[in-house]
Design a protein around this motif. Structure first.
Motif, short mmCIF file in Angstrom:
data_model
loop_
_atom_site.label_atom_id
_atom_site.label_comp_id
_atom_site.label_asym_id
_atom_site.label_seq_id
_atom_site.Cartn_x
_atom_site.Cartn_y
_atom_site.Cartn_z
N GLY A 1 0.65 -0.88 0.19
CA GLY A 1 0.34 0.30 -0.15
C GLY A 1 0.72 1.34 0.14
O GLY A 1 -0.24 2.68 -0.02
N ILE A 2 2.31 1.17 0.37
CA ILE A 2 3.35 2.52 0.59
C ILE A 2 3.75 2.79 -0.99
O ILE A 2 3.34 1.38 -1.67
N PRO A 3 3.71 3.32 -1.17
CA PRO A 3 4.06 4.29 -2.66
C PRO A 3 5.28 4.20 -2.93
O PRO A 3 6.28 4.03 -2.16
N ASP A 4 5.56 3.63 -4.54
CA ASP A 4 6.87 3.34 -4.44
C ASP A 4 7.12 1.97 -4.61
O ASP A 4 8.22 1.30 -5.11
N VAL A 5 6.48 1.34 -3.77
CA VAL A 5 6.09 -0.67 -3.83
C VAL A 5 4.99 -1.27 -4.45
O VAL A 5 4.25 -0.96 -4.02
N GLU A 6 6.22 -1.88 -5.20
CA GLU A 6 5.25 -2.63 -6.62
C GLU A 6 4.95 -3.92 -6.27
O GLU A 6 3.84 -4.47 -6.60
N LYS A 7 6.30 -4.52 -5.21
CA LYS A 7 5.90 -5.93 -4.98
C LYS A 7 6.31 -6.79 -3.80
O LYS A 7 7.00 -5.77 -3.46
N THR A 8 6.04 -6.77 -2.73
CA THR A 8 6.61 -7.67 -1.66
C THR A 8 6.47 -9.34 -1.86
O THR A 8 5.66 -9.93 -2.53
N THR A 9 8.06 -9.93 -1.33
CA THR A 9 7.52 -11.08 -0.98
C THR A 9 8.40 -11.79 -0.44
O THR A 9 9.26 -11.15 0.44
N PHE A 10 7.61 -12.97 0.40
CA PHE A 10 8.70 -13.07 1.50
C PHE A 10 10.38 -13.74 1.43
O PHE A 10 9.77 -14.59 0.31
N VAL A 11 11.17 -13.69 1.60
CA VAL A 11 12.29 -14.62 1.59
C VAL A 11 12.99 -14.97 3.00
O VAL A 11 13.72 -14.06 4.18
N GLN B 1 10.35 6.61 4.66
CA GLN B 1 8.56 5.90 4.97
C GLN B 1 8.25 5.17 4.95
O GLN B 1 7.02 4.60 5.62
N ILE B 2 8.69 3.66 4.69
CA ILE B 2 8.50 2.21 4.63
C ILE B 2 9.11 2.50 6.58
O ILE B 2 8.25 2.01 6.88
N LEU B 3 9.89 2.90 6.45
CA LEU B 3 10.16 2.74 8.56
C LEU B 3 9.76 3.66 9.42
O LEU B 3 8.88 2.80 10.30
N ASN B 4 9.01 4.89 8.70
CA ASN B 4 7.45 5.10 9.64
C ASN B 4 6.58 4.69 9.73
O ASN B 4 5.79 4.42 10.96
N ARG B 5 5.66 4.05 8.46
CA ARG B 5 4.91 3.57 8.63
C ARG B 5 4.94 2.09 8.82
O ARG B 5 3.81 1.60 9.69
N LEU B 6 5.94 1.33 9.35
CA LEU B 6 6.29 -0.10 10.34
C LEU B 6 6.28 0.80 11.45
O LEU B 6 5.43 -0.31 12.42
N GLU B 7 6.82 1.42 12.20
CA GLU B 7 6.93 2.15 13.73
C GLU B 7 5.63 2.32 13.68
O GLU B 7 5.16 1.76 14.79
N THR B 8 4.43 2.96 12.74
CA THR B 8 3.34 3.18 13.51
C THR B 8 2.42 2.10 13.98
O THR B 8 1.28 2.10 14.46
N LYS B 9 2.72 1.09 13.15
CA LYS B 9 1.92 -0.65 13.13
C LYS B 9 2.51 -1.09 14.63
O LYS B 9 2.92 -1.70 14.58
#
Lengths: 244, 327
Positions: B251-261, B278-286
């Motif tokens: 859902g974060i802008p600029d992230v097109e695809k994610t996958t577990f490794v 931005q990614i780190l901030n979003r994860l921190e709020t969660k």
């Protein structure tokens, strides 16, 4: 010629890997001897007359014991794929499998004959006919076993199905009493079974008794059974290989 | 269709009931190359190999192997190739040397060469000290080696290998990969299927990516990576980890695809490196902690994920092993 050689190699491998194992040897010999012993205890005088039946049963049980399960067993352990991937015709594979079973049965049959000659002080009435009868019986039973083996998916199905055919054959093929003495409906079943012609041919060539049919007719019917059973097995095998 | 392919496939199709296992495959394999068929379990790799080696008839299409039509001239086609199926299926009751001699007999090797070739292969595969040991007593790695040796006894110019290292331990797999590399030195063309991306990258000259019976792309491993070089990759190790995290990150802008490794998450996007804060901030709020974070150059695995949409974790899962009977 190339294909015949490959059939021979398949047969030789099967004999080495499967046939000359104690359980198979003992099963091939034990059951016929147990049947004969049971009849001997009931009527010791007529036992020599049962000797063609004893040889016939030995051929039937020794050839079909492994032949009836060899394809489904190798399919289960994925070894059948080895043969299917190799540059060999499907008919050659079945011929090789049948050849292995027939060779084993022939060896067991010869052993039983030696025992019969020794126990009952018999000698072959017509040795050449006896060997031809033995050989064709082995191939007929081997291809019957192969037909069962290609017709089923699992080893236990093969064992059940082979007993479904073999055990009635023991009593309906003139081994212990003449086919003609049975009710007419059982006579029809008896005349449809290759063991009937095998025992009839063996009785004529071993004891010199008059048979149900002329000896050459028995031989022709056994030969026809070999071809018929082999061809049916090939058709089913071809179909089954596409389902694997 | 390329010229001079020692394996050429045109319009291969195979359906099992409702499932289209292989759908209009077209490809060509060049002489002397290691060609990889890469895809998840159930992609149609084994079905393709089974059709090429004559174990299955295709519903449509044709193939030529060493110039022989696999449908019209199956015996000649089979004579010219070696096949190593997914399971090591030699005869348990026979010794190593007897298994090799039996294969030599079936493939029409002259009698005087049976023993010599068997001994030579046992030596090449470091199995000479077990020449008289029964196949059923061998370790999985030794069984695999002997199965490959058996496929080479008639000196084929093409070798088909179906999932060669599946089920092997790390050392066994590494040893087998070096055996496959040596085959290339001997100018043997190798067609291998695998669901291990690293294996394809390490061994193959060219790779065909197959998903749901269709080839998505055929290229060299470098070419495939080149195709995604514009994509940036970021790998994070979050705690706690949950599947819903992937959706959240996408859902974060600029992230097109994610996958577990494994226990990490890879994020793909054209400028995902710029969005680290931005990614780190979003994860921190969660309430999610980040144990590690690193930027990466796209690997073949990343190219695979980007092109197919198949999760890299799904590729790592081994097929359930078949229960063997005797031998």
């Amino acid at each position: 010629m190339k294909e015949l050689k490959k059939a021979y190699y398949i047969a030789r491998k099967d004999l080495k890997a499967y046939y000359f194992k104690p359980p198979l040897v003992s099963w091939g010999l034990m059951l016929p001897f147990v049947f004969i012993l049971a009849f001997y205890l009931r009527n010791p005088q007529g036992i020599a007359d049962l000797s063609p039946g004893l040889v016939g049963l030995t051929l039937l049980f020794s050839t079909t014991s492994m032949a009836a399960i060899v394809i489904s067993f190798e399919k289960r352990i994925d070894a059948l794929e080895r043969l299917l991937m190799a540059p060999i015709h499907l008919r050659t594979i079945l011929l090789g499998k049948g050849l292995g079973a027939a060779a084993f049965g022939f060896g067991m049959g010869l052993f039983t004959l030696v025992v019969v000659f020794f126990l009952f002080s018999l000698h072959a009435y017509h040795l050449f006919s006896l060997l031809i009868s033995l050989l064709l019986s082995c191939f007929a039973f081997a291809f019957m076993g192969i037909l069962i083996s290609v017709g089923v998916r699992e080893v236990f199905e093969a064992m059940t199905l082979s007993n479904f055919f073999r055990l009635p054959m023991v009593f309906l093929s003139g081994v212990f009493f003449p086919v003609t003495s049975m009710p007419w409906i059982l006579q029809i079943v008896g005349f449809a079974l290759p063991l009937t012609y095998s025992v009839d041919a063996l009785r004529q060539s071993l004891l010199g008794h008059k048979g149900l049919l002329p000896h050459w007719v028995d031989i022709l019917i056994l030969l026809g059974s070999c071809i018929f059973l082999f061809e049916i097995a090939t058709v089913i095998f071809r179909k089954r290989t596409q389902e694997m | 269709m390329e010229d001079k392919g020692v394996i050429q496939v045109q319009g291969f199709c195979k359906r099992f009931g409702e499932i289209q296992a292989v759908d209009n495959l077209e490809f060509s394999v060049r002489e002397g190359e290691i060609f990889g068929f890469l895809g998840p379990n159930g992609a149609g790799k084994t079905t393709t190999i089974r059709m090429l080696v004559g174990l299955l008839k295709p519903d449509a299409g044709s193939a030529w192997v060493n110039g022989y039509d696999t449908l019209k001239d199956p015996v000649r086609a089979k004579e010219s190739v070696g096949v190593v199926p997914e399971s090591s299926n030699l005869y348990g009751e026979l010794s190593a040397v007897d298994n090799l001699i039996y294969m030599a007999q079936l493939y029409g090797v002259p009698k005087k060469e049976w023993k010599e070739r068997a001994e030579e292969l046992l030596k090449d595969f470091s199995l000479l000290d077990r020449r008289d040991g029964k196949f059923q007593g061998f370790s999985r790695g030794m069984k695999r080696k002997l199965t490959i040796a058996a496929a080479l006894v008639h000196r084929p110019r093409i070798l088909f290998l179906d999932e060669p290292t599946t089920g092997l331990d790390v050392m066994g797999a590494r040893g087998l990969r070096s055996v496959i590399k040596k085959l290339k030195e001997k100018r043997v063309t190798v067609f291998l299927t695998t669901h291990y991306i690293q294996e394809a990258e390490e061994l193959c000259d060219r790779v065909a990516i197959i998903v749901k019976g269709k080839i998505r792309v055929i290229d060299t491993p470098e070419g495939l990576k080149e195709k995604v070089k514009e994509t940036e990759v970021l790998e994070i190790q979050p705690r706690p980890v949950s599947p819903s995290l992937l959706q959240f990150l996408e859902g974060i802008p600029d992230v097109e695809k994610t996958t577990f490794v494994e226990d990490k998450i890879r994020l793909y996007g054209a400028s995902v490196h710029n969005s680290i804060c931005q990614i780190l901030n979003r994860l921190e709020t969660k309430g999610i902690k980040i144990l590690s974070i690193r930027t990466m150059v796209p690997t073949l695995e990343d190219a695979f994920v980007k092109m197919t949409g198949v999760d890299a974790e799904a590729m790592r899962a081994d097929k359930p092993m078949k229960m063997g009977g005797m031998g």
